[in-house]
Design a protein around this motif. Structure first.
Motif, mmCIF file in Angstrom:
data_model
loop_
_atom_site.group_PDB
_atom_site.id
_atom_site.type_symbol
_atom_site.label_atom_id
_atom_site.label_comp_id
_atom_site.label_asym_id
_atom_site.label_seq_id
_atom_site.Cartn_x
_atom_site.Cartn_y
_atom_site.Cartn_z
ATOM 1 N N VAL A 60 20.420 23.402 -45.376
ATOM 2 C CA VAL A 60 21.840 23.023 -45.376
ATOM 3 C C VAL A 60 22.081 21.904 -46.380
ATOM 4 O O VAL A 60 23.017 21.952 -47.193
ATOM 5 C CB VAL A 60 22.296 22.596 -43.969
ATOM 6 C CG1 VAL A 60 23.686 21.956 -44.016
ATOM 7 C CG2 VAL A 60 22.304 23.795 -43.026
ATOM 8 N N LEU A 63 21.837 23.240 -49.994
ATOM 9 C CA LEU A 63 22.987 24.047 -50.395
ATOM 10 C C LEU A 63 24.255 23.193 -50.511
ATOM 11 O O LEU A 63 25.108 23.460 -51.368
ATOM 12 C CB LEU A 63 23.201 25.189 -49.392
ATOM 13 C CG LEU A 63 22.086 26.251 -49.393
ATOM 14 C CD1 LEU A 63 22.276 27.225 -48.237
ATOM 15 C CD2 LEU A 63 22.050 27.002 -50.719
ATOM 16 N N ARG A 64 24.383 22.167 -49.683
ATOM 17 C CA ARG A 64 25.518 21.246 -49.819
ATOM 18 C C ARG A 64 25.450 20.525 -51.158
ATOM 19 O O ARG A 64 26.475 20.272 -51.796
ATOM 20 C CB ARG A 64 25.516 20.217 -48.683
ATOM 21 C CG ARG A 64 26.057 20.736 -47.381
ATOM 22 C CD ARG A 64 27.538 21.041 -47.446
ATOM 23 N NE ARG A 64 28.357 19.829 -47.369
ATOM 24 C CZ ARG A 64 29.655 19.784 -47.654
ATOM 25 N NH1 ARG A 64 30.267 20.876 -48.073
ATOM 26 N NH2 ARG A 64 30.331 18.667 -47.545
ATOM 27 N N ILE A 73 27.696 28.083 -46.369
ATOM 28 C CA ILE A 73 26.275 27.880 -46.046
ATOM 29 C C ILE A 73 25.909 28.637 -44.782
ATOM 30 O O ILE A 73 24.850 29.276 -44.696
ATOM 31 C CB ILE A 73 25.973 26.377 -45.890
ATOM 32 C CG1 ILE A 73 26.114 25.668 -47.239
ATOM 33 C CG2 ILE A 73 24.573 26.160 -45.319
ATOM 34 C CD1 ILE A 73 26.070 24.158 -47.140
#
Length: 266
Positions: A60, A63-64, A73
Motif C-alpha cells: 500500500v 503504491l501510494r 490500490i
C-alpha cells in the motif's frame, strides 16, 4: 511483537505503526475501508497483524508513493497476485497524468521566463507592456479552455523542445519571406508565394494533435481568438520580432488565405 503457537510473528497496532512509520490513525482508517485489516484478534479484542498484513501494508505504501488512490490500490491488491493487468493500466494512466502535469509546468515556465526576459532586457521596463503581455495570456485562456490547452501541452511534449524551436525558426522564416513577397506586390498565384503558402500549411498541419475533432476545436478557438484579439496579438508579435510591423500579421494571414484559395497554375 509476539509469535503465535506456530512461531509466526504477530504485531499489535502500535508495534506495526512503529515498525513501518505509518500512524495508528492511518492504520485505523485502512482497516475501516478494508484496505489493511488485521487478520487476527486476541481474546480481549486487540488487533494482531500477521506477516501477510505487513507485506500488504508495505505494498500500500509503495503504491501510494506512485500516486495511486486508496480505492485504486484496493482494486489492485484484491486481484490475484499474478494478475498485473490492473496495476499496469493504473500506472499507465498515472504516467499519462504526470506527463500532462510536466507539460503544463513547462508551459508555465516558458511564460514566466518570457516575462522575466522582457523585464531584464529593458533598462526601465515598460509596465504597460508587461501588463499587456499578461492580459494577452488571460485572453488566450478565455478561448482555449483547460482541455484544449492540455491537448496542446501534450503535443508540445511529444514534439520536444528541439522540434518546437525548429518550428518557430521555420515560422519566422516563412513570415519574413511572405512579407517580402507581399510588399513587392507578388500575386498570390505566383509560384514563389505558392511555395511559401504550401510550407506554411505543412508546418501548421504537423503541429496538429492528430484527432480530427480536437483539431477542429483548436482551429475554431484560434479563429475566434484571432477575430477578437487580433490587434493585441499583432502588437505583441511586432514587439517580439523587430522586422514585423503591427499591421503586417493580419495582412500576412490574409495573404496566406488568398494564396491557398488561388487556382492552380495550368
Amino acid at each position: 511483537m509476539t509469535p503465535n503457537d506456530e512461531g509466526e510473528r504477530r504485531w499489535s497496532i502500535g508495534e506495526l505503526a512503529k515498525a513501518t512509520g505509518v500512524t495508528i490513525r492511518t492504520l485505523y482508517h485502512y482497516e475501516e475501508i478494508g484496505l489493511v485489516p488485521a487478520s487476527e484478534r486476541t481474546t480481549s479484542g486487540h488487533r494482531r497483524y500477521t506477516e501477510a498484513d505487513l507485506r500488504r501494508l508495505y505494498r500500500v505504501r509503495a503504491l501510494r508513493g506512485l500516486g495511486l488512490t486508496l480505492e485504486e490500490i484496493g482494486r489492485v491488491l484484491d486481484r490475484s497476485s499474478d494478475d498485473l493487468g490492473a496495476l499496469r493500466a493504473l500506472l499507465g494512466a498515472q504516467l499519462a497524468e504526470l506527463d500532462l502535469q510536466a507539460a503544463r509546468i513547462e508551459q508555465l515556465r516558458e511564460r514566466i521566463g518570457g516575462l522575466m526576459t522582457m523585464l531584464d532586457q529593458a533598462v526601465m521596463p515598460n509596465p504597460e507592456r508587461v501588463m499587456a503581455a499578461l492580459e494577452l495570456h488571460s485572453v488566450y485562456e478565455s478561448y482555449f479552455d483547460q482541455e484544449l490547452r492540455d491537448h496542446l501541452a501534450r503535443r508540445r511534449a511529444e514534439l520536444g523542445q528541439v522540434r518546437m524551436d525548429d518550428y518557430r525558426t521555420e515560422m519566422l522564416t516563412l513570415l519574413r519571406e511572405a512579407r517580402r513577397l507581399m510588399l513587392a506586390g507578388t500575386p498570390v498565384d505566383d509560384p514563389q508565394v505558392q511555395e511559401v503558402a504550401t510550407r506554411w500549411e505543412a508546418m501548421t498541419t504537423s503541429l496538429q494533435v492528430g484527432d480530427q475533432e480536437v483539431d477542429e476545436q483548436l482551429m475554431d478557438a484560434g479563429m475566434e481568438l484571432w477575430r477578437r484579439a487580433g490587434p493585441q496579438l499583432s502588437a505583441e508579435m511586432s514587439r517580439q520580432i523587430d522586422w514585423l510591423e503591427a499591421d503586417d500579421l493580419p495582412a500576412l494571414m490574409e495573404y496566406f488565405r488568398r494564396a491557398r484559395q488561388a487556382p492552380e497554375a495550368p
